[in-house]
Write a protein that holds these residues in place. Structure first.
Motif, PDB file in Angstrom:
ATOM      1  N   ASN A   1      67.126  82.836  -2.296  1.00 55.86           N
ATOM      2  CA  ASN A   1      65.702  82.967  -2.594  1.00 55.86           C
ATOM      3  C   ASN A   1      65.317  84.419  -2.856  1.00 55.86           C
ATOM      4  O   ASN A   1      64.477  84.700  -3.709  1.00 55.86           O
ATOM      5  CB  ASN A   1      64.885  82.414  -1.425  1.00 55.86           C
ATOM      6  CG  ASN A   1      63.403  82.438  -1.718  1.00 55.86           C
ATOM      7  OD1 ASN A   1      62.952  81.806  -2.664  1.00 55.86           O
ATOM      8  ND2 ASN A   1      62.645  83.178  -0.938  1.00 55.86           N
ATOM      9  N   ASN A   5      66.729  87.030  10.817  1.00 55.68           N
ATOM     10  CA  ASN A   5      66.773  86.912   9.364  1.00 55.68           C
ATOM     11  C   ASN A   5      65.873  87.957   8.720  1.00 55.68           C
ATOM     12  O   ASN A   5      66.208  88.509   7.664  1.00 55.68           O
ATOM     13  CB  ASN A   5      66.353  85.498   8.930  1.00 55.68           C
ATOM     14  CG  ASN A   5      67.539  84.543   8.813  1.00 55.68           C
ATOM     15  OD1 ASN A   5      68.659  84.993   8.555  1.00 55.68           O
ATOM     16  ND2 ASN A   5      67.293  83.269   8.989  1.00 55.68           N
ATOM     17  N   ASP A  49      51.918  83.221   3.213  1.00 56.70           N
ATOM     18  CA  ASP A  49      51.339  83.934   2.066  1.00 56.70           C
ATOM     19  C   ASP A  49      50.391  85.035   2.534  1.00 56.70           C
ATOM     20  O   ASP A  49      50.483  86.188   2.098  1.00 56.70           O
ATOM     21  CB  ASP A  49      50.550  82.960   1.168  1.00 56.70           C
ATOM     22  CG  ASP A  49      51.441  82.254   0.163  1.00 56.70           C
ATOM     23  OD1 ASP A  49      52.669  82.502   0.190  1.00 56.70           O
ATOM     24  OD2 ASP A  49      50.923  81.471  -0.648  1.00 56.70           O
ATOM     25  N   VAL A  69      68.055  74.445   4.615  1.00 56.40           N
ATOM     26  CA  VAL A  69      68.747  74.618   5.897  1.00 56.40           C
ATOM     27  C   VAL A  69      70.053  73.839   5.796  1.00 56.40           C
ATOM     28  O   VAL A  69      70.046  72.667   5.431  1.00 56.40           O
ATOM     29  CB  VAL A  69      67.910  74.066   7.071  1.00 56.40           C
ATOM     30  CG1 VAL A  69      68.593  74.344   8.393  1.00 56.40           C
ATOM     31  CG2 VAL A  69      66.516  74.661   7.058  1.00 56.40           C
ATOM     32  N   ALA A  96      61.100  72.110   8.678  1.00 53.20           N
ATOM     33  CA  ALA A  96      61.942  70.930   8.448  1.00 53.20           C
ATOM     34  C   ALA A  96      62.706  70.579   9.716  1.00 53.20           C
ATOM     35  O   ALA A  96      62.801  69.409  10.105  1.00 53.20           O
ATOM     36  CB  ALA A  96      62.904  71.184   7.287  1.00 53.20           C
ATOM     37  N   ARG A 128      70.636  79.265   8.049  1.00 56.59           N
ATOM     38  CA  ARG A 128      69.476  79.433   7.161  1.00 56.59           C
ATOM     39  C   ARG A 128      69.577  80.627   6.245  1.00 56.59           C
ATOM     40  O   ARG A 128      68.996  80.637   5.152  1.00 56.59           O
ATOM     41  CB  ARG A 128      68.198  79.574   8.002  1.00 56.59           C
ATOM     42  CG  ARG A 128      67.967  78.345   8.833  1.00 56.59           C
ATOM     43  CD  ARG A 128      66.647  78.419   9.538  1.00 56.59           C
ATOM     44  NE  ARG A 128      66.636  77.510  10.666  1.00 56.59           N
ATOM     45  CZ  ARG A 128      65.638  77.408  11.528  1.00 56.59           C
ATOM     46  NH1 ARG A 128      64.576  78.176  11.390  1.00 56.59           N
ATOM     47  NH2 ARG A 128      65.703  76.545  12.522  1.00 56.59           N
ATOM     48  N   THR A 178      59.289  77.077   5.890  1.00 56.42           N
ATOM     49  CA  THR A 178      59.627  75.690   5.571  1.00 56.42           C
ATOM     50  C   THR A 178      60.930  75.279   6.255  1.00 56.42           C
ATOM     51  O   THR A 178      61.086  74.131   6.672  1.00 56.42           O
ATOM     52  CB  THR A 178      59.750  75.501   4.051  1.00 56.42           C
ATOM     53  OG1 THR A 178      58.540  75.989   3.451  1.00 56.42           O
ATOM     54  CG2 THR A 178      59.916  74.041   3.689  1.00 56.42           C
ATOM     55  N   GLN A 179      61.858  76.208   6.380  1.00 55.68           N
ATOM     56  CA  GLN A 179      63.111  75.899   7.090  1.00 55.68           C
ATOM     57  C   GLN A 179      62.826  75.524   8.542  1.00 55.68           C
ATOM     58  O   GLN A 179      63.271  74.477   9.027  1.00 55.68           O
ATOM     59  CB  GLN A 179      64.061  77.100   7.044  1.00 55.68           C
ATOM     60  CG  GLN A 179      64.636  77.363   5.658  1.00 55.68           C
ATOM     61  CD  GLN A 179      65.552  78.574   5.638  1.00 55.68           C
ATOM     62  OE1 GLN A 179      65.348  79.522   6.394  1.00 55.68           O
ATOM     63  NE2 GLN A 179      66.548  78.552   4.773  1.00 55.68           N
ATOM     64  N   SER A 180      62.075  76.372   9.238  1.00 57.71           N
ATOM     65  CA  SER A 180      61.735  76.055  10.630  1.00 57.71           C
ATOM     66  C   SER A 180      61.013  74.724  10.702  1.00 57.71           C
ATOM     67  O   SER A 180      61.274  73.895  11.578  1.00 57.71           O
ATOM     68  CB  SER A 180      60.802  77.128  11.217  1.00 57.71           C
ATOM     69  OG  SER A 180      61.454  78.348  11.315  1.00 57.71           O
ATOM     70  N   ALA A 226      64.842  71.765   2.263  1.00 57.81           N
ATOM     71  CA  ALA A 226      64.118  72.917   2.808  1.00 57.81           C
ATOM     72  C   ALA A 226      65.031  74.132   2.929  1.00 57.81           C
ATOM     73  O   ALA A 226      64.622  75.160   3.462  1.00 57.81           O
ATOM     74  CB  ALA A 226      63.529  72.564   4.169  1.00 57.81           C
ATOM     75  N   PRO A 278      55.127  89.711  -4.564  1.00 54.69           N
ATOM     76  CA  PRO A 278      55.378  88.295  -4.276  1.00 54.69           C
ATOM     77  C   PRO A 278      56.630  88.046  -3.430  1.00 54.69           C
ATOM     78  O   PRO A 278      56.781  86.966  -2.870  1.00 54.69           O
ATOM     79  CB  PRO A 278      55.559  87.659  -5.669  1.00 54.69           C
ATOM     80  CG  PRO A 278      55.056  88.673  -6.636  1.00 54.69           C
ATOM     81  CD  PRO A 278      55.278  90.003  -5.996  1.00 54.69           C
ATOM     82  N   ILE A 279      57.525  89.032  -3.366  1.00 56.06           N
ATOM     83  CA  ILE A 279      58.803  88.780  -2.690  1.00 56.06           C
ATOM     84  C   ILE A 279      58.612  88.469  -1.212  1.00 56.06           C
ATOM     85  O   ILE A 279      59.179  87.499  -0.695  1.00 56.06           O
ATOM     86  CB  ILE A 279      59.740  90.003  -2.872  1.00 56.06           C
ATOM     87  CG1 ILE A 279      60.079  90.151  -4.351  1.00 56.06           C
ATOM     88  CG2 ILE A 279      60.986  89.853  -2.027  1.00 56.06           C
ATOM     89  CD1 ILE A 279      60.962  91.338  -4.658  1.00 56.06           C
ATOM     90  N   SER A 312      57.055  85.003  -0.757  1.00 52.31           N
ATOM     91  CA  SER A 312      57.978  83.928  -1.118  1.00 52.31           C
ATOM     92  C   SER A 312      59.057  83.721  -0.058  1.00 52.31           C
ATOM     93  O   SER A 312      59.372  82.593   0.325  1.00 52.31           O
ATOM     94  CB  SER A 312      58.586  84.263  -2.483  1.00 52.31           C
ATOM     95  OG  SER A 312      59.828  83.632  -2.642  1.00 52.31           O
ATOM     96  N   MET A 313      59.596  84.823   0.449  1.00 50.70           N
ATOM     97  CA  MET A 313      60.613  84.712   1.505  1.00 50.70           C
ATOM     98  C   MET A 313      60.028  84.081   2.762  1.00 50.70           C
ATOM     99  O   MET A 313      60.659  83.252   3.412  1.00 50.70           O
ATOM    100  CB  MET A 313      61.174  86.098   1.844  1.00 50.70           C
ATOM    101  CG  MET A 313      62.009  86.714   0.754  1.00 50.70           C
ATOM    102  SD  MET A 313      63.508  85.765   0.435  1.00 50.70           S
ATOM    103  CE  MET A 313      64.469  86.175   1.884  1.00 50.70           C
ATOM    104  N   ASN A 361      59.655  80.311   2.372  1.00 53.18           N
ATOM    105  CA  ASN A 361      60.921  79.589   2.538  1.00 53.18           C
ATOM    106  C   ASN A 361      61.383  79.543   3.987  1.00 53.18           C
ATOM    107  O   ASN A 361      61.798  78.500   4.476  1.00 53.18           O
ATOM    108  CB  ASN A 361      62.013  80.242   1.690  1.00 53.18           C
ATOM    109  CG  ASN A 361      62.089  79.615   0.329  1.00 53.18           C
ATOM    110  OD1 ASN A 361      62.851  78.700   0.115  1.00 53.18           O
ATOM    111  ND2 ASN A 361      61.249  80.066  -0.586  1.00 53.18           N
ATOM    112  N   ALA A 362      61.295  80.668   4.671  1.00 50.82           N
ATOM    113  CA  ALA A 362      61.730  80.706   6.074  1.00 50.82           C
ATOM    114  C   ALA A 362      60.864  79.770   6.909  1.00 50.82           C
ATOM    115  O   ALA A 362      61.367  79.051   7.779  1.00 50.82           O
ATOM    116  CB  ALA A 362      61.668  82.130   6.602  1.00 50.82           C
ATOM    117  N   LEU A 414      56.659  66.295   3.464  1.00 50.29           N
ATOM    118  CA  LEU A 414      57.016  67.706   3.586  1.00 50.29           C
ATOM    119  C   LEU A 414      56.931  68.402   2.233  1.00 50.29           C
ATOM    120  O   LEU A 414      56.657  69.596   2.136  1.00 50.29           O
ATOM    121  CB  LEU A 414      58.438  67.815   4.141  1.00 50.29           C
ATOM    122  CG  LEU A 414      58.794  69.091   4.877  1.00 50.29           C
ATOM    123  CD1 LEU A 414      57.928  69.276   6.095  1.00 50.29           C
ATOM    124  CD2 LEU A 414      60.246  69.080   5.288  1.00 50.29           C
ATOM    125  N   ALA A 415      57.160  67.654   1.164  1.00 46.88           N
ATOM    126  CA  ALA A 415      57.078  68.245  -0.170  1.00 46.88           C
ATOM    127  C   ALA A 415      55.687  68.056  -0.769  1.00 46.88           C
ATOM    128  O   ALA A 415      55.457  68.404  -1.919  1.00 46.88           O
ATOM    129  CB  ALA A 415      58.134  67.633  -1.081  1.00 46.88           C
TER     130      ALA A 415
END
Lengths: 432, 432
Positions: free
Chosen positions: B275, A349, A416, B252, A319, B268, A315-317, B250, A304-305, A308-309, A312-313, A249-250
């Motif tokens: 972030n 979110n 992105d 969460v 994981a 989350r 990657t949360q889903s 990630a 970029p904001i 970037s957000m 992250n969101a 995952l990383a």
């Protein structure tokens, strides 16, 4: 370390468990390990070698003589012996196997014939089986007589029919508490699972966990009992498979603290390369809006904001999805509900953070149009991030790929590209 | 589902293992679970409740009558009973506990007195112990006589002194293969570990894995044997702790497929909030270079690439470090070597990808100055990414924090800020 006396080293290590000795040896540099292997080869016993992580074991075994390795391997149960031998290159492996007894060599060689990470590679050939017409008294007397031939540890007695096919299993604690004249068939339970040697280790570990098993019989294609898997081995498998998922995952292929810099680079560069292409792709999207960029510095600053957000969101889903797939919780029956849940979570979110970033933008640049644009782009990107975080791993599973390995890079590409496209696209329409 | 006959449901589920029944029930919606709880409460047996994931269990238990729950819980060993009871709110918990026997209630209540995720909460009160002056024959006869009082399954016999302090342990398979007149003290080994009830479950699981244990004694503050932990429970703990680490990496907090949208958002949003602040911080860095941005669109287009690559490289180092810390492989003794390794790996990957992106930039914008700037920025950022990926989790451990939870956001902040600062700062010096 070379100044120390060999006897002193032996004295220091003597009271320790093999796992602790292996830990100590892993902390040394390769040079120090080599010196010890020459000075005190006897501390590298079979147990200690089996406890080492594969990277260290490979280095250490290069320093040890084949006859020492053969003696060390002969002490071990066949599963541990196989694990040690598989780290040797072909030439040294042949030299070592030539020095161990026929019966051990055959066991190791037939285990090595199975693919890595399968039940066949992991199983031990030592197990305890009894014919289905015996009583408990028969079984206990037989075990007392053949105590030397029994495996180091076993948790279940397997009951077999005349064709050596397992028909039942009895936890040894139940043998102890039952009367001697009871027949094995009266207290046995049918085997919860019969493992085929070619089954993936992850699949077997999942079944051990699910049914709280402590051991399971392995059967050949004719259904005959050929080996045994134990929960102690499965604990290592569970840990390894979790490690693999997390590193994947990383974006790390495999990793070990004993790895050299060169190995680390080789294991990480491929995913960075993929990331570079996706980052350039994202930059290509920015380049589409050169007109907007030249006129409004604020957009470049805020750009970029959103991406970037979204990253992250997503990657949360992701994981959550990868874990659920690994634990067999995500199935066809509940996937629609989970997809909807991820989309809704992402959107909510999105609304929360749209409100926040729009406020910040308004205070910073005093421009409500840019504030509106970044807010809407945030909602769009976080919604799609949630959706792609679940759909991409599900799609990879359907395509037969491992979701933990490849999902991350796809998801961040989506977030992105959508992030830049939504933000700059809206900006072009609204502002220019 | 409400059209189905209750008997048909019972027939369908009858041949299944409790874990499979729990899996089926987890797939249903809360409404359907409620209907089944009214129609066929008997399928929600103690075993099935114990196998359910906590989210589903909480929902289902709301539909079941306290007296049914009390009967279901009475079937279970004390560790499983505790796990089921802890999901109930205080009022219903009291109602259920009032209906079970004194001895069971006392066991559950004293387990609940220990913190969540400790050995005391996980241990079972049912174990088998024998005084140190017995022979194997004594022990086996005693077990045969008290077969009904023995725990469902046990793997070791604990040998205790007159103060009920454990002085040894004997795997049950060794009891079977030894002669009846042998004294327990002759074949016992000293307990590998003595667990205190307040020990963290992750610590205990690590020791089980390291020493390949199948069970371990839990002792109170006076050293008296009070409970037992088994490897079957530790397998679940290992899986849970791995899940926690991976989700934390990630961003969460906790996750379960049965979670509602609202719970998912709550779990989350906090990390997305962090972030957002770091992304704004990064944008603030971009804003410092407004002059450079206005003049060169190419910089704006290329800008996110350095930050994105740094973020990924940092996360790679971080994943390796978090795993190594969890497996106790990263210690004071080898940390300097690992830090150096991460720095070197980051720098080498930096050089590789600097060469690549500089070439791409040169082809795209025909500007060797920008190509040089982005190349140098890439090397700087990937070096620092590797370094922060290892130093930040190590620092958090030293500060007593969990590295899996907080590292990710710190690392990406470093890589974002350094990425923009190095790239735009160099651009300002070289180009403007």
């Amino acid at each position: 370390i070379s100044d120390l006396d060999a006897d002193l080293i032996r004295q220091l290590l003597a009271p320790l468990h093999a796992a602790d000795i292996a830990d100590v040896l892993e902390q040394l540099s390769a040079g120090q390990q080599g010196i010890l292997a020459e000075l005190t080869p006897d501390i590298f016993s079979g147990d200690v070698l089996a406890e080492m992580d594969p990277g260290t074991r490979e280095v250490v075994m290069d320093y040890l003589h084949p006859s020492h390795l053969a003696a060390a391997i002969a002490e071990l149960d066949s599963d541990d012996a196989t694990e040690v031998v598989e780290e040797l290159n072909a030439v040294r492996r042949a030299a070592v196997l030539a020095e161990i007894s026929d019966i051990n060599r055959e066991a190791v060689e037939s285990s090595l014939a199975f693919d890595d990470e399968t039940a066949g590679r992991l199983m031990q050939r030592e197990f305890v089986a009894a014919p289905d017409f015996w009583t408990i008294g028969h079984a206990i007397d037989h075990m007392r007589e053949s105590a030397d031939d029994l495996p180091d540890k076993f948790h279940d007695l397997f009951v077999v029919d005349t064709g050596f096919r397992p028909v039942g299993e009895i936890p040894v604690c139940r043998l102890l508490s039952a009367q001697r004249d009871v027949h094995l068939t009266d207290i046995m339970e049918p085997p919860r699972i019969l493992v085929k040697p070619e089954t993936d280790q992850e699949e077997v570990a999942y079944l051990f966990q699910k049914y709280h098993l402590v051991s399971a019989p392995v059967v050949d294609s004719a259904g005959r009992l050929t080996g045994m898997l134990t929960v102690e081995d499965m604990v290592d498998v569970i840990q390894d498979e979790n490690k693999e998922d997390m590193l994947a995952l990383a974006g790390v292929n495999e990793a070990d603290l004993a790895d050299t810099v060169l190995r680390s680079v080789r294991s990480r560069a491929p995913w960075l390369l993929v990331n570079l292409f996706t980052a350039i792709l994202a930059s290509g999207v920015i380049a589409l809006f050169e007109g907007a960029l030249e006129r409004i510095v604020a957009l470049a600053v805020l750009m970029p904001i959103v991406a970037s957000m979204g990253g992250n969101a997503g990657t949360q889903s992701l994981a959550v999805a990868v874990r659920a797939i690994a634990e067999r919780d995500l199935t066809a029956a509940n996937s629609m509900r989970v997809i909807w849940r991820e989309l809704a979570t992402g959107t909510i979110n999105g609304v929360i953070f749209a409100a926040l970033i729009s406020t910040v933008t308004l205070l910073w640049f005093q421009d409500w149009e840019i504030a509106a644009v970044i807010g809407i782009a945030m909602i769009v990107n976080l919604s799609l991030a949630g959706l792609s975080g679940i759909l991409i791993p599900l799609g990879l599973v359907r395509a037969g790929a491992d979701p933990a390995v490849a999902s991350s890079v796809f998801v961040t590409t989506v977030t992105d590209v959508v992030g830049f496209l939504a933000f700059l696209g809206l900006a072009t329409i609204v502002l220019l």
